[in-house]
Design a protein around this motif. Structure first.
Motif, PDB file in Angstrom:
ATOM      1  N   ARG A   1      48.243 -44.074  39.492  1.00  0.00           N
ATOM      2  CA  ARG A   1      48.982 -45.239  38.991  1.00  0.00           C
ATOM      3  C   ARG A   1      48.326 -45.829  37.746  1.00  0.00           C
ATOM      4  NH1 ARG A   1      48.367 -49.023  42.305  1.00  0.00           N
ATOM      5  NH2 ARG A   1      47.445 -48.058  44.147  1.00  0.00           N
ATOM      6  N   ARG A   2      46.995 -45.881  37.745  1.00  0.00           N
ATOM      7  CA  ARG A   2      46.294 -46.481  36.612  1.00  0.00           C
ATOM      8  C   ARG A   2      46.473 -45.645  35.343  1.00  0.00           C
ATOM      9  NH1 ARG A   2      40.298 -48.798  37.324  1.00  0.00           N
ATOM     10  NH2 ARG A   2      41.576 -50.178  38.634  1.00  0.00           N
ATOM     11  N   LEU A   3      46.295 -44.340  35.469  1.00  0.00           N
ATOM     12  CA  LEU A   3      46.384 -43.472  34.293  1.00  0.00           C
ATOM     13  C   LEU A   3      47.822 -43.336  33.797  1.00  0.00           C
ATOM     14  CD1 LEU A   3      43.875 -40.729  35.487  1.00  0.00           C
ATOM     15  CD2 LEU A   3      43.530 -42.339  33.600  1.00  0.00           C
ATOM     16  N   ALA A   4      48.759 -43.200  34.726  1.00  0.00           N
ATOM     17  CA  ALA A   4      50.166 -43.103  34.317  1.00  0.00           C
ATOM     18  C   ALA A   4      50.645 -44.418  33.718  1.00  0.00           C
ATOM     19  CB  ALA A   4      51.033 -42.714  35.519  1.00  0.00           C
ATOM     20  N   GLY A   5      50.168 -45.538  34.261  1.00  0.00           N
ATOM     21  CA  GLY A   5      50.537 -46.838  33.714  1.00  0.00           C
ATOM     22  C   GLY A   5      50.025 -47.025  32.290  1.00  0.00           C
ATOM     23  N   MET A   6      48.832 -46.501  32.023  1.00  0.00           N
ATOM     24  CA  MET A   6      48.275 -46.574  30.676  1.00  0.00           C
ATOM     25  C   MET A   6      49.179 -45.848  29.689  1.00  0.00           C
ATOM     26  SD  MET A   6      46.506 -44.355  28.430  1.00  0.00           S
ATOM     27  CE  MET A   6      45.668 -43.153  29.497  1.00  0.00           C
ATOM     28  N   LEU A   7      49.657 -44.673  30.091  1.00  0.00           N
ATOM     29  CA  LEU A   7      50.552 -43.921  29.210  1.00  0.00           C
ATOM     30  C   LEU A   7      51.896 -44.636  29.040  1.00  0.00           C
ATOM     31  CD1 LEU A   7      49.946 -40.220  30.326  1.00  0.00           C
ATOM     32  CD2 LEU A   7      49.046 -41.398  28.306  1.00  0.00           C
ATOM     33  N   ALA A   8      52.384 -45.220  30.111  1.00  0.00           N
ATOM     34  CA  ALA A   8      53.659 -45.926  30.035  1.00  0.00           C
ATOM     35  C   ALA A   8      53.590 -47.076  29.038  1.00  0.00           C
ATOM     36  CB  ALA A   8      54.054 -46.440  31.417  1.00  0.00           C
ATOM     37  N   ARG A   9      52.468 -47.801  29.028  1.00  0.00           N
ATOM     38  CA  ARG A   9      52.321 -48.921  28.102  1.00  0.00           C
ATOM     39  C   ARG A   9      52.281 -48.456  26.657  1.00  0.00           C
ATOM     40  NH1 ARG A   9      48.993 -50.434  32.341  1.00  0.00           N
ATOM     41  NH2 ARG A   9      47.093 -49.678  31.307  1.00  0.00           N
ATOM     42  N   LYS A  10      51.963 -47.213  26.443  1.00  0.00           N
ATOM     43  CA  LYS A  10      51.942 -46.671  25.087  1.00  0.00           C
ATOM     44  C   LYS A  10      53.253 -45.990  24.718  1.00  0.00           C
ATOM     45  CE  LYS A  10      46.918 -46.136  24.744  1.00  0.00           C
ATOM     46  NZ  LYS A  10      46.747 -46.955  23.527  1.00  0.00           N
ATOM     47  N   GLY A  11      54.238 -46.114  25.589  1.00  0.00           N
ATOM     48  CA  GLY A  11      55.569 -45.627  25.255  1.00  0.00           C
ATOM     49  C   GLY A  11      55.930 -44.252  25.773  1.00  0.00           C
TER      50      GLY A  11
END
Length: 204
Positions: free
Chosen positions: A166-176
């Motif tokens: 969740r943490r790593l995928a969320g980081m990517l999501a915030r970058k678009g």
């Protein structure tokens, strides 16, 4: 990525992408400046405002138009000055967009979706945005996503695998990055590290 003109990439991204970081202080009202001996001719005043703003970093036509509007420069005068600046190459939204995409993608790892949104907030035309972000292909975008995850992977060690996902995928999501791409990249990174590849499905 081919740049259309000589705009320095570094200058194009002095702010963080936050709309609040893109403020353009155009000084006190025109009337007060006139009292202090500033040029009274609106066209000369408009040229002075635009040149001063462009000295710090490239600007889009919309950003300069907004600054002139705030200074109460007559619309017809503003349009004439902006058109002349475009004619001589001092305003070039296509070059601005190219430089923005190149620097923000390589410098901050932003995906096409996030880059397009940032350019929209700066008043860049949709067709120009599409052309600029289109220079990033899917493979290049995925490679950047993998690099981002690789940088953060070590810091997440020690956490439960579900929380790492969740943490790593969320980081990517915030970058678009899209959900599908983010999950695929993170699962692969965790699998290569030795984590169980059968991670549960998640949405973020």
């Amino acid at each position: 990525m081919t740049r259309r003109s000589g705009w320095p990439v570094e200058s194009a991204v002095e702010d963080s992408g936050d709309p609040g970081a893109d403020r353009m202080d155009s000084g006190p009202p025109f009337s007060s400046r006139a009292e202090k001996g500033a040029p009274r001719d609106p066209a000369e005043q408009a040229r002075s405002i635009c040149l001063r703003l462009l000295t710090g970093m490239p600007r889009t036509r919309k950003q300069l138009a907004d600054a002139l509007y705030k200074r109460e420069i007559p619309e017809e005068v503003a349009e004439e000055v902006l058109a002349r600046f475009e004619e001589v190459g001092l305003i070039d939204d296509a070059a601005f967009a190219d430089a923005w995409v190149e620097s923000r993608h390589h410098g901050r790892g932003l995906a096409r979706r996030a880059l397009a949104q940032e350019l929209r907030t700066k008043g860049v035309d949709s067709a120009v945005i599409e052309d600029a972000v289109g220079q990033l292909d899917a493979d290049q975008e995925e490679d950047t996503a993998r690099e981002l995850v690789a940088r953060k992977l070590r810091a997440s060690r020690g956490l439960e695998r579900d929380k790492r996902l969740r943490r790593l995928a969320g980081m990517l999501a915030r970058k678009g990055y899209s959900e599908g791409l983010a999950l695929r990249v993170v699962r692969r990174a965790l699998e290569e590290e030795g984590e169980d590849p059968e991670l549960p499905e998640h949405h973020f």
